[in-house]
Design a protein around this motif. Structure first.
Motif, PDB file in Angstrom:
ATOM      1  N   GLN A   3       0.573  -1.040  -0.019  1.00 52.02           N
ATOM      2  CA  GLN A   3      -0.083   0.110  -0.300  1.00 52.02           C
ATOM      3  C   GLN A   3       0.897   0.951   0.133  1.00 52.02           C
ATOM      4  N   PHE A   4       1.802   1.318   1.046  1.00 57.39           N
ATOM      5  CA  PHE A   4       2.818   2.309   0.968  1.00 57.39           C
ATOM      6  C   PHE A   4       3.552   2.763  -0.178  1.00 57.39           C
ATOM      7  N   PHE A   5       4.151   1.507  -1.419  1.00 55.47           N
ATOM      8  CA  PHE A   5       4.697   1.990  -2.066  1.00 55.47           C
ATOM      9  C   PHE A   5       3.695   2.065  -3.304  1.00 55.47           C
ATOM     10  N   GLY A   6       2.560   1.662  -3.846  1.00 56.05           N
ATOM     11  CA  GLY A   6       1.395   0.978  -4.277  1.00 56.05           C
ATOM     12  C   GLY A   6       0.551   2.489  -4.520  1.00 56.05           C
ATOM     13  N   ALA A   7       0.309   2.961  -3.770  1.00 52.80           N
ATOM     14  CA  ALA A   7      -0.821   4.098  -3.242  1.00 52.80           C
ATOM     15  C   ALA A   7      -0.345   4.775  -4.452  1.00 52.80           C
ATOM     16  N   PRO A   8       0.571   6.136  -4.233  1.00 53.52           N
ATOM     17  CA  PRO A   8       1.685   6.654  -5.211  1.00 53.52           C
ATOM     18  C   PRO A   8       1.536   6.413  -6.206  1.00 53.52           C
ATOM     19  N   VAL A   9       2.138   5.463  -7.135  1.00 50.20           N
ATOM     20  CA  VAL A   9       1.678   4.635  -8.032  1.00 50.20           C
ATOM     21  C   VAL A   9       0.532   4.993  -8.827  1.00 50.20           C
ATOM     22  N   MET A  10      -0.190   4.086  -8.180  1.00 54.02           N
ATOM     23  CA  MET A  10      -1.457   3.877  -9.200  1.00 54.02           C
ATOM     24  C   MET A  10      -2.065   5.599  -8.945  1.00 54.02           C
ATOM     25  N   GLY A  11      -1.987   6.194  -8.181  1.00 56.95           N
ATOM     26  CA  GLY A  11      -2.696   7.566  -8.018  1.00 56.95           C
ATOM     27  C   GLY A  11      -1.961   8.606  -9.578  1.00 56.95           C
ATOM     28  N   ALA A  65      -4.778  -0.599  -3.632  1.00 51.80           N
ATOM     29  CA  ALA A  65      -3.665   0.922  -3.806  1.00 51.80           C
ATOM     30  C   ALA A  65      -5.235   2.554  -4.867  1.00 51.80           C
ATOM     31  N   SER A  66      -5.710   0.701  -5.516  1.00 56.17           N
ATOM     32  CA  SER A  66      -6.697   1.771  -6.164  1.00 56.17           C
ATOM     33  C   SER A  66      -7.911   2.864  -5.438  1.00 56.17           C
ATOM     34  N   PHE A  67      -7.943   2.862  -4.369  1.00 62.34           N
ATOM     35  CA  PHE A  67      -8.966   3.255  -3.147  1.00 62.34           C
ATOM     36  C   PHE A  67      -8.629   5.113  -3.432  1.00 62.34           C
ATOM     37  N   MET A  71      -0.568   6.651   0.570  1.00 59.40           N
ATOM     38  CA  MET A  71      -0.150   6.255   1.979  1.00 59.40           C
ATOM     39  C   MET A  71       0.614   6.534   3.231  1.00 59.40           C
ATOM     40  N   MET A  72       0.133   7.872   4.053  1.00 60.95           N
ATOM     41  CA  MET A  72       0.196   7.723   4.942  1.00 60.95           C
ATOM     42  C   MET A  72      -0.856   7.202   5.872  1.00 60.95           C
ATOM     43  N   MET A  73      -1.619   6.641   5.403  1.00 58.19           N
ATOM     44  CA  MET A  73      -2.464   5.457   5.898  1.00 58.19           C
ATOM     45  C   MET A  73      -1.434   4.076   6.728  1.00 58.19           C
TER      46      MET A  73
END
Length: 432
Positions: A68-76, A123-125, A365-367
């Motif tokens: 989640q930490f690494f994937g969320a910025p990429v997905m966004g 991380a698509s959320f 990422m912060m979550m």
């Protein structure tokens, strides 16, 4: 308007928002299904050794949070560059295929690989949040994010119960005997059907001319996301409010079952009833009260009210001498459901359309970081206070620490949660 881009208005906008809420609901139900099942499946792979299964389960949970930490910025950032629709649909289909992969996993190592992929897909959320920001006027975003929060709450309410039932079911005689893999197959089916539905009803929300002009690897990582938070007035402070609350929010998932049994002598049935009660109160607030609260108090007022309720609610939970007094705090604490929508409304006004995905990725990422910090902080605190001979035999201390964190978030919000001038909001929305 660029070719291939659909303007999301009227009935198509309503259908698109409905799909986003269904995505959130089914994805969270699918994740919730695994809560009572995955540890037992891991235990099967470890030969029935509970201690080994517990250690492996911690590894699985940590790996999911790291992805989640690494994937969320990429997905966004992907959604800012290439549009929300392809990222959402690919994520939903990948989610479904990954659940199928885990259902068929022949070894513990294969199950771990599936769990890692699952963390990245979740991380698509962040993209779902960016989609809502795209198609919802700034003044209505808090209400829309409240409804999204209600979908999350309902999903986590239904998912674990459904997972437990499916694990003990033969699906009306279709199976010879119950199987721990059945919930994974059902989760896969839910996600794949959701993806097929989205192919027909989900239009693109981000026109080509308003997307990020190029892919920038320096922004597709956690440090790049932090740069965005520092680049807008007040945005970093609001992110700090979000981070403090997310850490505090981990306390009940981390210790509630043990805390309720130790302090109040509650049975598993009573614990389950309490979780349903608090979940329903939260859903009511996010689905029905966010809109009126924001209309009357504004996003800043709703945020401050939610944080105040969080402080009072956590302090009440931590100090309640009896189970009945604990339950009376549930409606008060439910008002903390105003925090997320109020924060999202304020934060999304501060960035342009080409950065909404990156903003939601930064929040996710912060979550993820909060989910790594919170469980050991509160779990170890609770264990220290209830051990024999503890110098501070105060079982509610961990929850009172959460109240302190939310109080710190409230003080920060008073300083940084300033409304954005309408002209600035319009300028940000039009920014390429």
């Amino acid at each position: 308007m660029s070719e291939g881009v659909t303007v999301v208005t009227g009935r198509r906008r309503q259908a698109a928002l409905s799909f986003i809420f269904v995505v959130a609901l089914l994805d969270v139900i699918s994740l919730g299904i695994m809560i009572p099942v995955l540890p037992n499946l891991i235990k099967e792979f470890t030969g029935g050794d509970t201690a080994s299964a517990s250690a492996v389960n911690v590894l699985f949970a940590s790996a999911w949070g790291v992805m989640q930490f690494f994937g969320a910025p990429v997905m966004g950032l992907l959604s800012d560059r290439y549009g929300r629709r392809p990222v959402l649909l690919i994520s939903v289909f990948s989610f479904g295929l990954d659940f199928l992969f885990m259902a068929l996993a022949p070894t513990l190592a294969w199950l771990f690989v599936g769990r890692v992929i699952n963390g990245f897909c979740a991380a698509s959320f962040a993209t779902a949040g960016a989609y809502i920001a795209d198609v919802t006027p700034p003044d209505d975003r808090a209400k829309a994010f409240g409804l999204l929060g209600a979908a999350f709450g309902f999903g986590f309410l239904v998912g674990p119960a459904l997972g437990g039932v499916l694990a003990e079911s033969t699906l009306f005689g279709l199976l010879d005997e119950p199987s721990l893999r059945t919930p994974f197959f059902v989760a896969a089916a839910l996600c794949l059907l959701n993806g097929l539905y989205g192919l027909f009803v989900l239009p693109e929300s981000l026109p080509r001319e308003r997307r990020a002009k190029r892919w920038d690897w320096s922004r597709a990582n956690p440090l790049g996301s932090l740069k965005l938070l520092r680049s807008r007035s007040g945005l970093g402070g609001l992110a700090g409010v979000y981070f403090l609350f997310q850490i505090a929010h981990n306390v009940l998932p981390s210790i509630f079952i043990l805390y309720a049994g130790y302090r109040y002598g509650w049975s598993p049935a009573t614990v389950g009833f309490t979780m349903v009660l608090t979940g329903l109160c939260s859903i009511v607030v996010q689905a029905l009260l966010v809109g009126p609260a924001v209309k009357r108090l504004g996003e800043r007022g709703a945020l401050l009210l939610g944080l105040s309720a969080g402080v009072v609610g956590f302090a009440w939970f931590g100090l309640a001498p009896t189970g009945l007094i604990y339950l009376l705090a549930a409606p008060v604490f439910a008002l903390s459901g105003l925090i997320g929508p109020g924060l999202q409304g304020l934060m999304t006004r501060r960035v342009g359309s080409a950065e909404q995905g990156q903003l939601q990725g930064a929040n996710s990422m912060m979550m993820g970081v909060a989910n790594i910090i919170g469980p050991p902080l509160f779990g170890l605190t609770f264990a220290w206070t209830v051990r024999e001979g503890s110098p501070l035999p105060m079982p509610g201390l961990a929850i009172l620490i959460s109240a302190g964190l939310v109080f710190a978030a409230l003080l920060l919000a008073v300083r940084v949660a300033r409304p954005v001038h309408a002209s600035l909001t319009a300028s940000s929305s039009a920014a390429p």
